[in-house]
Write a protein that holds these residues in place. Structure first.
Motif, PDB file in Angstrom:
ATOM      1  N   ALA A 181       3.498  -7.314  -5.629  1.00  0.00           N
ATOM      2  CA  ALA A 181       2.776  -7.856  -4.480  1.00  0.00           C
ATOM      3  C   ALA A 181       2.168  -9.229  -4.762  1.00  0.00           C
ATOM      4  O   ALA A 181       1.810  -9.948  -3.822  1.00  0.00           O
ATOM      5  N   ASN A 190       8.337  -5.310   3.510  1.00  0.00           N
ATOM      6  CA  ASN A 190       7.130  -4.486   3.597  1.00  0.00           C
ATOM      7  C   ASN A 190       7.226  -3.447   4.723  1.00  0.00           C
ATOM      8  O   ASN A 190       7.116  -3.776   5.903  1.00  0.00           O
ATOM      9  N   ASP A 193       4.061  -3.122   6.890  1.00  0.00           N
ATOM     10  CA  ASP A 193       3.977  -4.094   7.971  1.00  0.00           C
ATOM     11  C   ASP A 193       4.752  -3.621   9.200  1.00  0.00           C
ATOM     12  O   ASP A 193       4.346  -3.879  10.340  1.00  0.00           O
ATOM     13  N   GLY A 223       2.125   3.711   1.619  1.00  0.00           N
ATOM     14  CA  GLY A 223       2.391   3.028   0.364  1.00  0.00           C
ATOM     15  C   GLY A 223       1.827   3.837  -0.779  1.00  0.00           C
ATOM     16  O   GLY A 223       1.316   4.953  -0.584  1.00  0.00           O
ATOM     17  N   THR A 224       1.919   3.272  -1.980  1.00  0.00           N
ATOM     18  CA  THR A 224       1.456   3.999  -3.165  1.00  0.00           C
ATOM     19  C   THR A 224       0.289   3.283  -3.843  1.00  0.00           C
ATOM     20  O   THR A 224      -0.782   3.845  -3.988  1.00  0.00           O
ATOM     21  N   VAL A 225       0.503   2.055  -4.242  1.00  0.00           N
ATOM     22  CA  VAL A 225      -0.553   1.251  -4.869  1.00  0.00           C
ATOM     23  C   VAL A 225      -0.515  -0.147  -4.255  1.00  0.00           C
ATOM     24  O   VAL A 225       0.541  -0.611  -3.804  1.00  0.00           O
ATOM     25  N   PRO A 226      -1.644  -0.860  -4.238  1.00  0.00           N
ATOM     26  CA  PRO A 226      -1.684  -2.141  -3.535  1.00  0.00           C
ATOM     27  C   PRO A 226      -0.916  -3.270  -4.211  1.00  0.00           C
ATOM     28  O   PRO A 226      -0.648  -4.289  -3.573  1.00  0.00           O
ATOM     29  N   ASN A 227      -0.540  -3.115  -5.494  1.00  0.00           N
ATOM     30  CA  ASN A 227       0.185  -4.202  -6.144  1.00  0.00           C
ATOM     31  C   ASN A 227       1.697  -4.040  -6.080  1.00  0.00           C
ATOM     32  O   ASN A 227       2.435  -4.749  -6.741  1.00  0.00           O
ATOM     33  N   PRO A 230       4.990  -1.981  -0.211  1.00  0.00           N
ATOM     34  CA  PRO A 230       5.458  -0.645   0.196  1.00  0.00           C
ATOM     35  C   PRO A 230       6.905  -0.670   0.690  1.00  0.00           C
ATOM     36  O   PRO A 230       7.250  -1.447   1.592  1.00  0.00           O
ATOM     37  N   THR A 233       7.476   4.029   4.312  1.00  0.00           N
ATOM     38  CA  THR A 233       6.288   4.472   5.045  1.00  0.00           C
ATOM     39  C   THR A 233       6.698   5.392   6.181  1.00  0.00           C
ATOM     40  O   THR A 233       7.834   5.341   6.669  1.00  0.00           O
TER      41      THR A 233
END
Length: 388
Positions: A181, A190, A193, A223-227, A230, A233
């Motif tokens: 990310a 994404n 999004d 998603g899983t983690v912010p970095n 995703p 979904t």
């Protein structure tokens, strides 16, 4: 209505009142979700089997569906018993009351079934909240020989023939491409999004929906983690409308919103139905009038037909039953303060003294409605002929 029959069924309800309240409380204490209501279905079926009903379990290839039948008359009554609960809030729709009231009506009618030419059948219908147990049972022939069907549903108010909304439950799944990310966001596609775009499109579309159309939804996987961008979904949406025709138009419009999310982000997507489509309720007018008279005799005050026309009682797979054969789905009031169905406070109220009274009154009102039908030659001919 037949005073002797009324008195005998009232006596039966009084005799079984302890067992019926215990049944309601027992189901309430052990809430089970759609298609997993093993204990709840067994509690109802076992009680009826012990009282002389012929029980068939696992009907329609559904493990938690059953029928319990007594009598051999040509007028076949199908009393629907719901017993599934909701995640986290348990029996916040009061299906424990429904199951106990239908069981009570069956026990009350058992002793007069032969004299009235009745076959009394409790139909254990799983997965009303999601999954469409009644729709599947209809499609698989469980209602084929049923002349009329009834149930009674707890609510904050008493309504005899209120309408419901048709509904379809869908899941939209977006697939994109993962990437770092921060280091390489431009290489990702994404999928979160895509859901955001779809939600914005739906939100803007609400201003222009037809009267009676509604959309509600939740993101079930974002998603899983912010970095990590995703890549996968999902979201679930309930689409509702006043009737099946309007629902079809709504579904087409919302599908375009889902497509917009995919187009704007470069994701692929699919839309999956997670339940059968529920039709709107179309209660039988004669049966509704008979139930209204029975409820009034029990001292219950229902909304007027004019007041009912301005209300909707959510959505139910009993709507499909009412479109297939003469049937009713009245609501019965319990003391729940400001709470409404699907709130935890309503779940608490569904094991209260008021709910216990609703079990017994509901059972008796269903029984007295059946007596009215059985003793009216014209209605009997109409219902038996329709089921033949």
């Amino acid at each position: 209505m037949g005073t002797d029959f009324q008195m005998r069924t009232r006596s039966a309800i009084e005799r079984y009142s302890g067992a019926l309240v215990e049944l309601s409380h027992s189901i309430h204490a052990e809430p089970e979700l759609a298609f997993a209501e093993h204990r709840s279905a067994a509690k109802v079926a076992n009680l009826l089997a012990g009282e002389g009903f012929e029980v068939e379990r696992g009907v329609a290839d559904l493990e938690t569906a059953f029928t319990a039948t007594y009598g051999s008359g040509d007028l076949v009554l199908g009393l629907c018993a719901e017993y599934d609960a909701l995640p986290e809030v348990g029996h916040a729709c009061g299906h424990n009351v429904i199951a106990a009231a239908s069981t009570g009506a069956a026990l009350a009618l058992r002793d007069v079934a032969d004299e009235l030419g009745l076959t009394v059948r409790v139909i254990g219908t799983p997965a009303e909240e999601v999954g469409g147990g009644k729709v599947l049972m209809l499609e698989r022939g469980v209602f084929d020989d049923v002349s009329l069907s009834m149930m009674v549903h707890p609510a904050p108010y008493e309504a005899i023939a209120a309408a419901s909304l048709a509904i379809t439950d869908v899941e939209v799944r977006y697939t994109g491409k993962p990437s770092h990310a921060a280091a390489a966001p431009h290489l990702g596609v994404n999928a979160a999004d895509a859901i955001t775009v779809a939600q914005v499109a739906i939100g803007l579309a609400r201003q222009h929906l037809e009267p009676g159309q509604m959309v509600s939804g939740i993101v079930t996987k974002g998603g899983t983690v912010p970095n990590v961008v995703p890549a996968s979904t999902t979201a679930m949406f309930d689409l509702r409308a006043e009737d099946l025709e309007s629902l079809t138009r709504l579904e087409e419009r919302i599908n375009r919103c889902f497509e917009a999310g995919a187009l704007a982000t470069g994701c692929t997507h699919e839309v999956v139905k997670i339940s059968p489509v529920y039709a709107e309720l179309t209660p039988d007018p004669w049966l509704a009038d008979a139930y209204r008279r029975a409820a009034a005799e029990l001292g219950r005050t229902a909304l007027s037909p004019e007041q009912e026309r301005g209300r909707r009682i959510g959505s139910t797979d009993m709507g499909n039953v009412t479109r297939a054969l003469p049937a009713i789905h009245p609501t019965i009031a319990i003391d729940c303060g400001d709470a409404v169905n699907h709130q935890i406070e309503f779940a608490t109220a569904c094991a209260s003294a008021s709910a216990d009274r609703a079990v017994l009154d509901g059972a008796l009102a269903l029984a007295w409605t059946t007596i009215s039908v059985a003793r009216d030659d014209a209605q009997r001919d109409r219902l038996v002929g329709g089921a033949a």
